[in-house]
Design a protein around this motif. Structure first.
Motif: not given
Length: 241
Positions: A12-17, A45-49, A182-189
């Motif tokens: 699934t695509q994960v959009s952050t808001w 993707v969820l938190f990056d200080a 970019r945008g592939m972060s979190g993709a399954p390998v």
């Protein structure tokens, strides 16, 4: 009858808001453990200080009709509850692991939802069976690109590029040789394997994190390395306990 490869429906695509403001898009996939449903992506993707990336919710787009893949619905998954992060992330002897899993309340799922999920049975138990150069697929949304009519991700072909089962540079990760963006972060390998549980017929080897490069690379003379960092997927056993 769904004609798409089931592997595509596990992603699934994960959009952050942040409130009503769209921040970024990334990739993710579904994982079930004891009937509980999780979406997995990169922790950054969820938190990056360092980049001050601090969304308060993620959006997921899900298929709702087994016969018509153009029918989709979006859901919002809050990242915080009573001021506390709802996602799970891990550490090991090498430090923080760039993988996060957040439980999805099944009550949020739209009627008729069509998803496939990985589970513990899709994790590679015998690491020595994965040889250097083993063909891989990285399935996700490069630069947000996807089939906009059927809202399906795409797959990039790659290969294992470091000793699988050995912690690359002491961290819980390995390298892949694949063209990613970019945008592939979190993709399954994944590694295709007919012996794995149906219908996915794939073993989940890792979670794509980022591209690797050399800070000393001469931008005028040297091409990029074309290598990527993937975290071993067995961390999901811990994150979904």
């Amino acid at each position: 009858m769904v004609l798409a490869d089931p592997l595509l429906l596990a992603c699934t695509q994960v959009s952050t808001w942040l409130g009503a403001r769209l921040l970024t898009t990334a990739s993710g996939f579904f994982f079930t453990r004891d009937a509980r449903l999780f979406v997995v992506t990169s922790r950054h993707v969820l938190f990056d200080a360092p980049t001050q990336h601090m969304p308060d919710a993620i959006g997921l787009t899900l298929h709702t009709d087994a016969a018509d893949l153009t029918r989709v619905a979006s859901i919002a998954v809050p990242l915080y509850e009573n001021g506390r992060a709802r996602w799970r992330q891990g550490e090991d002897s090498g430090g923080a692991i760039d993988v996060a899993a957040i439980e999805v309340d099944r009550a949020l799922l739209p009627a008729g939802v069509q998803i496939e999920t990985f589970g513990p049975a899709h994790l590679q138990a015998r690491l020595e069976e994965v040889a250097l150069g083993t063909p891989l697929l990285v399935v996700g949304f490069p630069l947000g690109f996807h089939d906009t009519r059927h809202y399906l991700p795409v797959a990039r072909h790659g290969a294992v590029a470091s000793a699988f089962g050995v912690r690359f540079q002491g961290q819980g990760c390995f390298l892949t040789d694949a063209r990613t963006h970019r945008g592939m972060s979190g993709a399954p390998v994944v590694m295709r394997a007919t012996a794995s549980p149906e219908p996915l017929n794939a073993m989940l080897l890792g979670v794509h994190s980022s591209r690797m490069d050399m800070s000393s690379r001469d931008l005028a003379q040297d091409d990029t390395l074309g290598l990527n960092l993937a975290w071993y997927a067995d961390i999901l056993v811990t994150l979904t306990e």
